[in-house]
Scaffold this active site. Structure first.
Site, PDB file in Angstrom:
ATOM      1  N   LYS A 133      28.961  33.244  27.870  1.00 55.86           N
ATOM      2  CA  LYS A 133      29.268  33.662  26.457  1.00 55.86           C
ATOM      3  C   LYS A 133      29.723  32.206  25.971  1.00 55.86           C
ATOM      4  CE  LYS A 133      32.037  37.045  27.386  1.00 55.86           C
ATOM      5  NZ  LYS A 133      31.860  37.237  28.879  1.00 55.86           N
ATOM      6  N   ARG A 152      37.134  44.476  24.645  1.00 63.28           N
ATOM      7  CA  ARG A 152      36.650  44.795  25.765  1.00 63.28           C
ATOM      8  C   ARG A 152      36.882  46.112  26.356  1.00 63.28           C
ATOM      9  NH1 ARG A 152      37.392  39.046  27.869  1.00 63.28           N
ATOM     10  NH2 ARG A 152      37.484  39.099  29.963  1.00 63.28           N
ATOM     11  N   ARG A 212      32.361  28.164  38.853  1.00 59.43           N
ATOM     12  CA  ARG A 212      32.845  27.455  37.512  1.00 59.43           C
ATOM     13  C   ARG A 212      33.889  26.525  37.508  1.00 59.43           C
ATOM     14  NH1 ARG A 212      33.585  31.867  32.647  1.00 59.43           N
ATOM     15  NH2 ARG A 212      35.311  32.516  33.983  1.00 59.43           N
ATOM     16  N   ARG A 252      39.730  28.038  37.239  1.00 61.91           N
ATOM     17  CA  ARG A 252      40.586  29.210  36.853  1.00 61.91           C
ATOM     18  C   ARG A 252      41.110  29.897  38.054  1.00 61.91           C
ATOM     19  NH1 ARG A 252      37.649  32.226  31.901  1.00 61.91           N
ATOM     20  NH2 ARG A 252      38.736  33.845  32.848  1.00 61.91           N
ATOM     21  N   ARG A 274      37.514  41.874  38.082  1.00 54.93           N
ATOM     22  CA  ARG A 274      36.895  41.700  36.788  1.00 54.93           C
ATOM     23  C   ARG A 274      35.756  42.407  36.579  1.00 54.93           C
ATOM     24  NH1 ARG A 274      36.877  35.815  36.487  1.00 54.93           N
ATOM     25  NH2 ARG A 274      36.465  35.802  34.370  1.00 54.93           N
TER      26      ARG A 274
HETATM   27  P1  AMP Z   1      38.124  35.613  29.895  1.00 55.50           P
HETATM   28  O1  AMP Z   1      38.367  34.440  29.593  1.00 55.50           O
HETATM   29  O2  AMP Z   1      37.367  36.417  28.498  1.00 55.50           O
HETATM   30  O3  AMP Z   1      37.524  36.227  31.106  1.00 55.50           O
HETATM   31  O4  AMP Z   1      39.587  36.424  30.110  1.00 55.50           O
HETATM   32  C1  AMP Z   1      40.634  36.047  31.052  1.00 55.50           C
HETATM   33  C2  AMP Z   1      41.412  37.149  31.247  1.00 55.50           C
HETATM   34  O5  AMP Z   1      42.291  37.481  29.847  1.00 55.50           O
HETATM   35  C3  AMP Z   1      40.833  38.592  31.443  1.00 55.50           C
HETATM   36  O6  AMP Z   1      40.528  38.748  32.858  1.00 55.50           O
HETATM   37  C4  AMP Z   1      42.010  39.581  30.859  1.00 55.50           C
HETATM   38  O7  AMP Z   1      43.176  39.487  31.758  1.00 55.50           O
HETATM   39  C5  AMP Z   1      42.475  38.951  29.734  1.00 55.50           C
HETATM   40  N1  AMP Z   1      42.014  39.258  28.611  1.00 55.50           N
HETATM   41  C6  AMP Z   1      40.918  38.645  27.617  1.00 55.50           C
HETATM   42  N2  AMP Z   1      40.288  39.071  26.670  1.00 55.50           N
HETATM   43  C7  AMP Z   1      41.070  40.351  26.819  1.00 55.50           C
HETATM   44  C8  AMP Z   1      40.950  41.534  26.050  1.00 55.50           C
HETATM   45  N3  AMP Z   1      39.933  41.706  25.134  1.00 55.50           N
HETATM   46  N4  AMP Z   1      41.508  42.845  26.403  1.00 55.50           N
HETATM   47  C9  AMP Z   1      42.240  42.818  27.478  1.00 55.50           C
HETATM   48  N5  AMP Z   1      42.541  41.392  28.236  1.00 55.50           N
HETATM   49  C10 AMP Z   1      41.839  40.189  27.954  1.00 55.50           C
END
Ligand code: AMP
Length: 230
Positions: free
Chosen positions: A24, A99, A138, A173, A184
Site C-alpha cells: 500500500k 481497519r 522490509r 520496524r 497483525r
Molecule cells: P501500519 O503502518 O499501517 O502497519 O500500522 C502500524 C500499527 O499502527 C498497526 O499495527 C496498529 O497498531 C496501528 N494502527 C495503524 N492504523 C490503525 C488503525 N486504522 N486502527 C488501529 N490501529 C492502527
C-alpha cells in the site's frame, strides 16, 4: 485528467486497502506522484507521534508493538482531524484506515457531513506466505517512511534513503518481528477484512492482484481508477 466518478483525478478520495506488506505504501507514493493527492497513512501518523514522544504516541506504543489495533477512540479522531486539514476540493488516499467496520462507519459519517464520500477502495490482494516473506525483508526510511527491501544480490538493506536530500536513516520496524507480524495478519483477517463487505455493498471496491512487480500492480491500480498507464 478525469476518472472514476467523472471528477478530476486531483480530487479523488481513495482508500488503499490490504493486509500489512501488500504494498500500500509503495503504491501510495506512486499515486501521489501521479495524481498529486495527499497520502494519509494512519500508521505513519502514529509513528510520528511515537518519535515525538506525545501522549497519544505513548498510548499507542504497546498496541503497535504487539501488532494490535490502537483503540478507535484514539485512532478515529486522529485520522479525521488529519483529513480535516485537507481542502474540500482536494483529493487524498487513506492507507491503513479504516481497519474495522466501526472506523469505516465513522469515516463515512465524517465525510458525509462535508458533503463528500470515498470514490474508490483499492483492495491489494497478497497471500499470507508472501506477506510474511516481504515483511521480514522490509526496511523503512525514518524521515519519509518510504519502504525498501534488502538488496537481492548482497542481502543487505540500503544504508540511506535515496529520496531524502540528507539520506534518511533506514531501520526495521519493531512490529515487523515474526510474532508481531503473525498477530497483525490474524487481526487483519478477523477485524479488518470485514470492511471489504462494507465497501462492496456500496459498489466502491476494486480488487487488484498485488503479487506482480511494483509496476504491474501500479498499472492495475491505475486501471481500477480508469486512468491510463504511462
Ligand atoms: P501500519 O503502518 O499501517 O502497519 O500500522 C502500524 C500499527 O499502527 C498497526 O499495527 C496498529 O497498531 C496501528 N494502527 C495503524 N492504523 C490503525 C488503525 N486504522 N486502527 C488501529 N490501529 C492502527
Amino acid at each position: 485528467m478525469t476518472t472514476v466518478s467523472g471528477q478530476k483525478s486531483g480530487g479523488l478520495k481513495l482508500v488503499l486497502f490490504g493486509p500489512p506488506g501488500a504494498g500500500k505504501g509503495t503504491q501510495a507514493q506512486l499515486l501521489r506522484d501521479r495524481l498529486g493527492i495527499e497520502h494519509v497513512a494512519s500508521g505513519d501518523l502514529f509513528r510520528h507521534h511515537l518519535s515525538n514522544g506525545t501522549e497519544l504516541g505513548e498510548m499507542a506504543r504497546d498496541y503497535m508493538n504487539r501488532g494490535a489495533l490502537v483503540p478507535d477512540e484514539v485512532t478515529i479522531g486522529m485520522v479525521i482531524d488529519r483529513i480535516g486539514q485537507i481542502g474540500g476540493g482536494e483529493g487524498f488516499m487513506l492507507d491503513g484506515f479504516p481497519r474495522n467496520t466501526n472506523q469505516a462507519q465513522a469515516l463515512e459519517s465524517a465525510l458525509g457531513e462535508r458533503g463528500q464520500g470515498i470514490d474508490r477502495v483499492i483492495h491489494i490482494q497478497v497471500a499470507d506466505d508472501e506477506l510474511i516473506r516481504r515483511l521480514s525483508n522490509r526496511y523503512i526510511c525514518r524521515a519519509c517512511q518510504r519502504p525498501f527491501t534488502r538488496d537481492a544480490a548482497t542481502g543487505a538493506p540500503p544504508e540511506r534513503c535515496e529520496d531524502c536530500p540528507d539520506g534518511g536513516d533506514i531501520y526495521q520496524r519493531d512490529d515487523d518481528t515474526p510474532e508481531a507480524v503473525a498477530n497483525r495478519l490474524t487481526v487483519y483477517h478477523q477485524e479488518t477484512a470485514p470492511v471489504l463487505d462494507f465497501y462492496r455493498e456500496r459498489g466502491l471496491l476494486a480488487d487488484v492482484a498485488g503479487e506482480g512487480s511494483v509496476e504491474a500492480v501500479n498499472a492495475s491500480v491505475l486501471q481500477s481508477l480508469e486512468i491510463a498507464g504511462e
